[in-house]
Design a protein around this motif. Structure first.
Motif, PDB file in Angstrom:
ATOM      1  N   ALA A   1       0.830  -1.207   0.000  1.00 29.62           N
ATOM      2  CA  ALA A   1       0.000   0.000   0.000  1.00 29.62           C
ATOM      3  C   ALA A   1       0.862   1.254   0.000  1.00 29.62           C
ATOM      4  CB  ALA A   1      -0.937  -0.003   1.210  1.00 29.62           C
ATOM      5  N   ARG A   2       1.906   1.267   0.798  1.00 27.33           N
ATOM      6  CA  ARG A   2       2.811   2.421   0.845  1.00 27.33           C
ATOM      7  C   ARG A   2       3.512   2.597  -0.497  1.00 27.33           C
ATOM      8  NH1 ARG A   2       4.134   7.324   3.043  1.00 27.33           N
ATOM      9  NH2 ARG A   2       6.378   7.546   3.148  1.00 27.33           N
ATOM     10  N   ALA A   3       3.949   1.496  -1.085  1.00 28.16           N
ATOM     11  CA  ALA A   3       4.619   1.563  -2.389  1.00 28.16           C
ATOM     12  C   ALA A   3       3.695   2.186  -3.433  1.00 28.16           C
ATOM     13  CB  ALA A   3       5.071   0.172  -2.819  1.00 28.16           C
ATOM     14  N   ARG A   4       2.448   1.740  -3.458  1.00 24.48           N
ATOM     15  CA  ARG A   4       1.487   2.328  -4.411  1.00 24.48           C
ATOM     16  C   ARG A   4       1.308   3.820  -4.146  1.00 24.48           C
ATOM     17  NH1 ARG A   4      -1.019  -2.756  -3.415  1.00 24.48           N
ATOM     18  NH2 ARG A   4      -1.103  -4.009  -5.312  1.00 24.48           N
ATOM     19  N   ALA A   5       1.199   4.200  -2.877  1.00 25.91           N
ATOM     20  CA  ALA A   5       1.018   5.613  -2.520  1.00 25.91           C
ATOM     21  C   ALA A   5       2.216   6.459  -2.958  1.00 25.91           C
ATOM     22  CB  ALA A   5       0.787   5.757  -1.020  1.00 25.91           C
ATOM     23  N   LEU A   6       3.395   5.860  -2.982  1.00 27.13           N
ATOM     24  CA  LEU A   6       4.602   6.570  -3.406  1.00 27.13           C
ATOM     25  C   LEU A   6       4.785   6.564  -4.925  1.00 27.13           C
ATOM     26  CD1 LEU A   6       7.125   5.298  -0.693  1.00 27.13           C
ATOM     27  CD2 LEU A   6       6.110   7.594  -0.875  1.00 27.13           C
ATOM     28  N   GLY A   7       3.908   5.876  -5.648  1.00 28.67           N
ATOM     29  CA  GLY A   7       4.033   5.794  -7.098  1.00 28.67           C
ATOM     30  C   GLY A   7       4.995   4.726  -7.570  1.00 28.67           C
ATOM     31  N   ILE A   8       5.348   3.816  -6.694  1.00 30.81           N
ATOM     32  CA  ILE A   8       6.227   2.712  -7.074  1.00 30.81           C
ATOM     33  C   ILE A   8       5.421   1.729  -7.929  1.00 30.81           C
ATOM     34  CG2 ILE A   8       7.455   0.699  -6.134  1.00 30.81           C
ATOM     35  CD1 ILE A   8       8.374   2.582  -3.835  1.00 30.81           C
ATOM     36  N   GLU A   9       6.024   1.324  -9.036  1.00 32.48           N
ATOM     37  CA  GLU A   9       5.337   0.471 -10.010  1.00 32.48           C
ATOM     38  C   GLU A   9       5.725  -1.001  -9.912  1.00 32.48           C
ATOM     39  OE1 GLU A   9       5.217   3.045 -13.946  1.00 32.48           O
ATOM     40  OE2 GLU A   9       7.154   3.251 -12.901  1.00 32.48           O
ATOM     41  N   ARG A  10       6.852  -1.282  -9.276  1.00 36.19           N
ATOM     42  CA  ARG A  10       7.369  -2.649  -9.224  1.00 36.19           C
ATOM     43  C   ARG A  10       8.066  -2.854  -7.888  1.00 36.19           C
ATOM     44  NH1 ARG A  10      12.831  -3.804 -11.382  1.00 36.19           N
ATOM     45  NH2 ARG A  10      13.129  -6.049 -11.462  1.00 36.19           N
ATOM     46  N   LEU A  11       7.766  -3.967  -7.244  1.00 36.82           N
ATOM     47  CA  LEU A  11       8.463  -4.359  -6.024  1.00 36.82           C
ATOM     48  C   LEU A  11       9.355  -5.551  -6.322  1.00 36.82           C
ATOM     49  CD1 LEU A  11       5.692  -4.174  -3.262  1.00 36.82           C
ATOM     50  CD2 LEU A  11       7.679  -2.671  -3.529  1.00 36.82           C
ATOM     51  N   VAL A  12      10.531  -5.567  -5.737  1.00 38.46           N
ATOM     52  CA  VAL A  12      11.456  -6.686  -5.864  1.00 38.46           C
ATOM     53  C   VAL A  12      11.929  -7.080  -4.474  1.00 38.46           C
ATOM     54  CG1 VAL A  12      12.224  -6.017  -8.182  1.00 38.46           C
ATOM     55  CG2 VAL A  12      13.484  -5.205  -6.182  1.00 38.46           C
ATOM     56  N   LEU A  13      12.462  -8.286  -4.378  1.00 37.42           N
ATOM     57  CA  LEU A  13      13.062  -8.711  -3.119  1.00 37.42           C
ATOM     58  C   LEU A  13      14.041  -9.834  -3.360  1.00 37.42           C
ATOM     59  CD1 LEU A  13      11.737 -11.633  -1.892  1.00 37.42           C
ATOM     60  CD2 LEU A  13       9.738 -10.162  -1.859  1.00 37.42           C
ATOM     61  N   GLU A  14      14.955  -9.947  -2.423  1.00 35.88           N
ATOM     62  CA  GLU A  14      15.910 -11.053  -2.372  1.00 35.88           C
ATOM     63  C   GLU A  14      15.642 -11.785  -1.080  1.00 35.88           C
ATOM     64  OE1 GLU A  14      19.354 -13.094  -0.735  1.00 35.88           O
ATOM     65  OE2 GLU A  14      18.531 -11.250   0.088  1.00 35.88           O
ATOM     66  N   THR A  15      15.597 -13.097  -1.147  1.00 38.63           N
ATOM     67  CA  THR A  15      15.482 -13.919   0.053  1.00 38.63           C
ATOM     68  C   THR A  15      16.398 -15.116  -0.106  1.00 38.63           C
ATOM     69  OG1 THR A  15      13.926 -14.903   1.644  1.00 38.63           O
ATOM     70  CG2 THR A  15      13.506 -15.325  -0.698  1.00 38.63           C
ATOM     71  N   GLY A  16      16.587 -15.828   0.970  1.00 34.24           N
ATOM     72  CA  GLY A  16      17.457 -16.986   0.926  1.00 34.24           C
ATOM     73  C   GLY A  16      16.741 -18.223   0.424  1.00 34.24           C
ATOM     74  N   VAL A  17      17.458 -19.321   0.447  1.00 33.67           N
ATOM     75  CA  VAL A  17      16.920 -20.600  -0.011  1.00 33.67           C
ATOM     76  C   VAL A  17      16.821 -21.551   1.174  1.00 33.67           C
ATOM     77  CG1 VAL A  17      17.862 -20.311  -2.331  1.00 33.67           C
ATOM     78  CG2 VAL A  17      19.203 -21.497  -0.607  1.00 33.67           C
ATOM     79  N   GLY A  18      16.114 -22.628   0.985  1.00 33.10           N
ATOM     80  CA  GLY A  18      16.064 -23.677   1.990  1.00 33.10           C
ATOM     81  C   GLY A  18      14.824 -23.625   2.859  1.00 33.10           C
ATOM     82  N   GLU A  19      14.682 -24.664   3.659  1.00 34.67           N
ATOM     83  CA  GLU A  19      13.496 -24.824   4.500  1.00 34.67           C
ATOM     84  C   GLU A  19      13.330 -23.687   5.497  1.00 34.67           C
ATOM     85  OE1 GLU A  19       9.961 -26.113   5.524  1.00 34.67           O
ATOM     86  OE2 GLU A  19      11.119 -26.933   3.867  1.00 34.67           O
ATOM     87  N   GLY A  20      14.431 -23.084   5.950  1.00 33.71           N
ATOM     88  CA  GLY A  20      14.353 -21.994   6.910  1.00 33.71           C
ATOM     89  C   GLY A  20      13.641 -20.764   6.389  1.00 33.71           C
ATOM     90  N   LEU A  21      13.470 -20.675   5.080  1.00 36.19           N
ATOM     91  CA  LEU A  21      12.784 -19.530   4.474  1.00 36.19           C
ATOM     92  C   LEU A  21      11.576 -19.944   3.637  1.00 36.19           C
ATOM     93  CD1 LEU A  21      15.994 -17.557   3.692  1.00 36.19           C
ATOM     94  CD2 LEU A  21      14.228 -16.892   5.311  1.00 36.19           C
ATOM     95  N   ALA A  22      11.148 -21.189   3.761  1.00 35.50           N
ATOM     96  CA  ALA A  22      10.021 -21.682   2.973  1.00 35.50           C
ATOM     97  C   ALA A  22       8.744 -20.897   3.259  1.00 35.50           C
ATOM     98  CB  ALA A  22       9.803 -23.168   3.222  1.00 35.50           C
ATOM     99  N   ALA A  23       8.494 -20.553   4.509  1.00 36.73           N
ATOM    100  CA  ALA A  23       7.287 -19.788   4.848  1.00 36.73           C
ATOM    101  C   ALA A  23       7.335 -18.404   4.221  1.00 36.73           C
ATOM    102  CB  ALA A  23       7.117 -19.690   6.359  1.00 36.73           C
ATOM    103  N   ALA A  24       8.512 -17.794   4.182  1.00 33.72           N
ATOM    104  CA  ALA A  24       8.650 -16.475   3.555  1.00 33.72           C
ATOM    105  C   ALA A  24       8.342 -16.565   2.063  1.00 33.72           C
ATOM    106  CB  ALA A  24      10.061 -15.928   3.785  1.00 33.72           C
ATOM    107  N   VAL A  25       8.860 -17.587   1.410  1.00 30.42           N
ATOM    108  CA  VAL A  25       8.604 -17.759  -0.024  1.00 30.42           C
ATOM    109  C   VAL A  25       7.110 -17.939  -0.275  1.00 30.42           C
ATOM    110  CG1 VAL A  25       8.977 -19.312  -1.989  1.00 30.42           C
ATOM    111  CG2 VAL A  25      10.916 -18.576  -0.580  1.00 30.42           C
TER     112      VAL A  25
END
Length: 160
Positions: free
Chosen positions: A104-128
């Motif tokens: 919502a904040r990104a849209r309010a700022l006029g941001i058109e695309r969101l990106v992210l980097e996250t790790g791999v593996g079971e420890g981050l499966a919920a995040a993915v």
């Protein structure tokens, strides 16, 4: 548990504790050179917005941030950073609430695309799963991150 999400300063003991817990969670998942977290000073810059999820009792239980990175690939781009929910509070959609606030904040700022980097593996499966459930799709390396076996990258186009 009722939870609210608000923009807050990173310079609070509870936010520092969340960042410390996040770093401890991530530490064993990849070599140090593939950790791309921000410290509190970096989280307090003008291009960052920090979101804190709190219970109705005021306890900080979750965290996330939006970095306005300017134009990338012809689109105004924001990066999702420092997403974390305390282990005792997981399973209550806190991450979803924080990510909704970031979008919502990104849209309010006029941001058109969101990106992210996250790790791999079971420890981050919920995040993915969280990112995929919010319409993020896996993509190649974004921004200036190295393409390695320790990272996964996601993007989401935003509509006005």
């Amino acid at each position: 548990m009722t939870v609210s999400v608000a923009i807050e300063s990173p310079f609070q003991d509870e936010v520092k504790a969340l960042v410390t817990a996040l770093d401890a969670h991530l530490l064993p998942l990849a070599p140090e050179e593939f950790h791309f977290g921000l410290d509190l000073e970096e989280m307090a810059t003008a291009d960052m917005t920090v979101f804190v999820a709190r219970t109705e009792a005021g306890e900080a239980v979750g965290l996330g941030a939006l970095k306005d990175v300017g134009t990338d690939k012809g689109l105004r781009t924001g990066e999702v950073k420092r997403m974390f929910t305390l282990p005792a509070a997981r399973g209550r959609r806190i991450g979803a609430l924080v990510l909704d606030a970031i979008c919502a904040r990104a849209r309010a700022l006029g941001i058109e695309r969101l990106v992210l980097e996250t790790g791999v593996g079971e420890g981050l499966a919920a995040a993915v799963r969280l990112y995929e459930n919010h319409g993020f799709t896996e993509c190649g390396a974004v921004l200036d991150y190295p393409d390695s076996g320790y990272s996964r990258f996601f993007e989401k186009k935003l509509s006005a």
